[in-house]
Write a protein that holds these residues in place. Structure first.
Motif, PDB file in Angstrom:
ATOM      1  N   LYS A 141     -15.566  -6.940   2.814  1.00  0.00           N
ATOM      2  CA  LYS A 141     -16.825  -5.997   2.760  1.00  0.00           C
ATOM      3  C   LYS A 141     -17.961  -7.053   2.907  1.00  0.00           C
ATOM      4  N   ILE A 142     -17.865  -8.033   2.532  1.00  0.00           N
ATOM      5  CA  ILE A 142     -18.977  -9.245   3.123  1.00  0.00           C
ATOM      6  C   ILE A 142     -19.163  -9.338   4.548  1.00  0.00           C
ATOM      7  N   THR A 143     -17.968  -9.629   5.139  1.00  0.00           N
ATOM      8  CA  THR A 143     -17.879 -10.053   6.426  1.00  0.00           C
ATOM      9  C   THR A 143     -18.332  -8.753   7.413  1.00  0.00           C
ATOM     10  N   LEU A 144     -18.324  -7.555   6.859  1.00  0.00           N
ATOM     11  CA  LEU A 144     -18.712  -6.174   7.509  1.00  0.00           C
ATOM     12  C   LEU A 144     -20.229  -5.922   7.140  1.00  0.00           C
ATOM     13  N   ASP A 145     -20.799  -6.472   6.211  1.00  0.00           N
ATOM     14  CA  ASP A 145     -22.243  -6.366   5.698  1.00  0.00           C
ATOM     15  C   ASP A 145     -23.184  -7.432   6.231  1.00  0.00           C
ATOM     16  N   PRO A 146     -23.685  -7.209   7.352  1.00  0.00           N
ATOM     17  CA  PRO A 146     -24.727  -8.528   7.766  1.00  0.00           C
ATOM     18  C   PRO A 146     -25.794  -8.619   6.875  1.00  0.00           C
ATOM     19  N   SER A 147     -26.147  -7.703   5.928  1.00  0.00           N
ATOM     20  CA  SER A 147     -27.326  -7.887   4.788  1.00  0.00           C
ATOM     21  C   SER A 147     -27.056  -8.645   3.643  1.00  0.00           C
ATOM     22  N   HIS A 148     -25.756  -8.601   3.595  1.00  0.00           N
ATOM     23  CA  HIS A 148     -25.042  -9.306   2.221  1.00  0.00           C
ATOM     24  C   HIS A 148     -25.770 -10.936   2.304  1.00  0.00           C
ATOM     25  N   HIS A 151     -23.126 -13.301   3.957  1.00  0.00           N
ATOM     26  CA  HIS A 151     -22.515 -12.959   5.012  1.00  0.00           C
ATOM     27  C   HIS A 151     -22.569 -14.161   6.076  1.00  0.00           C
ATOM     28  N   LEU A 152     -23.295 -14.926   5.942  1.00  0.00           N
ATOM     29  CA  LEU A 152     -23.603 -16.229   7.002  1.00  0.00           C
ATOM     30  C   LEU A 152     -22.388 -17.062   6.837  1.00  0.00           C
ATOM     31  N   ASP A 155     -18.387 -17.712   8.914  1.00  0.00           N
ATOM     32  CA  ASP A 155     -18.445 -17.963  10.162  1.00  0.00           C
ATOM     33  C   ASP A 155     -17.305 -18.094  10.944  1.00  0.00           C
ATOM     34  N   TYR A 163     -12.087 -18.004  10.263  1.00  0.00           N
ATOM     35  CA  TYR A 163     -13.203 -18.547   9.829  1.00  0.00           C
ATOM     36  C   TYR A 163     -13.142 -19.950   9.701  1.00  0.00           C
TER      37      TYR A 163
END
Length: 187
Positions: A141-148, A151-152, A155, A163
């Motif tokens: 879910k975090i990898t698909l949500d750039p606003s999280h 998320h960064l 990598d 990753y």
């Protein structure tokens, strides 16, 4: 203001004496542990208090599972009851605390699962399996949500298939959610 407390997490050998924290002329009490979103956090980041409370809640609910078994409920219903009432207690914020739990704490928790297996008469997922599936699901879910905000931290390597794992010097960092999630996504 009544809910505001101060907890100092400092792992230095010689911790300096700090002046009391004051907000609007009121001194904020300093505590050694507090409960935040259902998880008891202590000053030394150990989970003994939290795991003790989880075990106590789960064992109290095992009584009701015994009672349902006495009434000869089908195995499927007993399993559903376990998942809804006992497993939900065992897995509350598991992605936060499981990576830092000691082996003895995990054994104590797993003993509750084994007791439920004996009552139900069917195999149940281990805590490690539940932790792994929940970490993997949350990480995806975090990898698909750039606003999280995290998320960064996920990598991708130049190949685009795995990753990048951060280097770490401490077990506390190695057992953190993000490093465990990267490891699980790469496996």
């Amino acid at each position: 203001m009544l809910k505001t407390v101060e907890m100092i997490v400092d792992f230095r050998r010689n911790t300096p004496a700090l002046p009391p924290l004051t907000i609007m002329n009121s001194t904020v009490p300093t505590v050694e542990s507090f409960r935040f979103l259902g998880t008891t956090i202590s000053q030394d980041l150990k989970l003994d208090t939290h795991i003790d409370s989880i075990i106590k809640k789960a064992q109290q609910r095992l009584y009701f599972l015994w009672q349902l078994r006495k009434f000869n409920l089908p195995q499927e219903l007993l399993t559903q009851f376990y998942s809804a009432v006992i497993e939900s207690v065992l897995c509350t914020s598991i992605t936060v605390w499981f990576g830092s739990a000691t082996k003895s704490d995990i054994r104590r928790l797993q003993r509750t699962v084994r007791t439920a297996e004996r009552i139900i008469g069917a195999p149940l997922p281990t805590l490690q399996e539940l932790y792994t599936s929940r970490v993997r699901k949350r990480a995806l879910k975090i990898t698909l949500d750039p606003s999280h905000p995290g998320h960064l931290l996920f990598d991708l390597l130049p190949s685009g298939r795995r990753y990048r794992a951060a280097t770490t010097r401490t077990a506390r960092h190695k057992n953190s959610f993000f490093l465990q999630a990267i490891y699980l996504l790469n496996s």
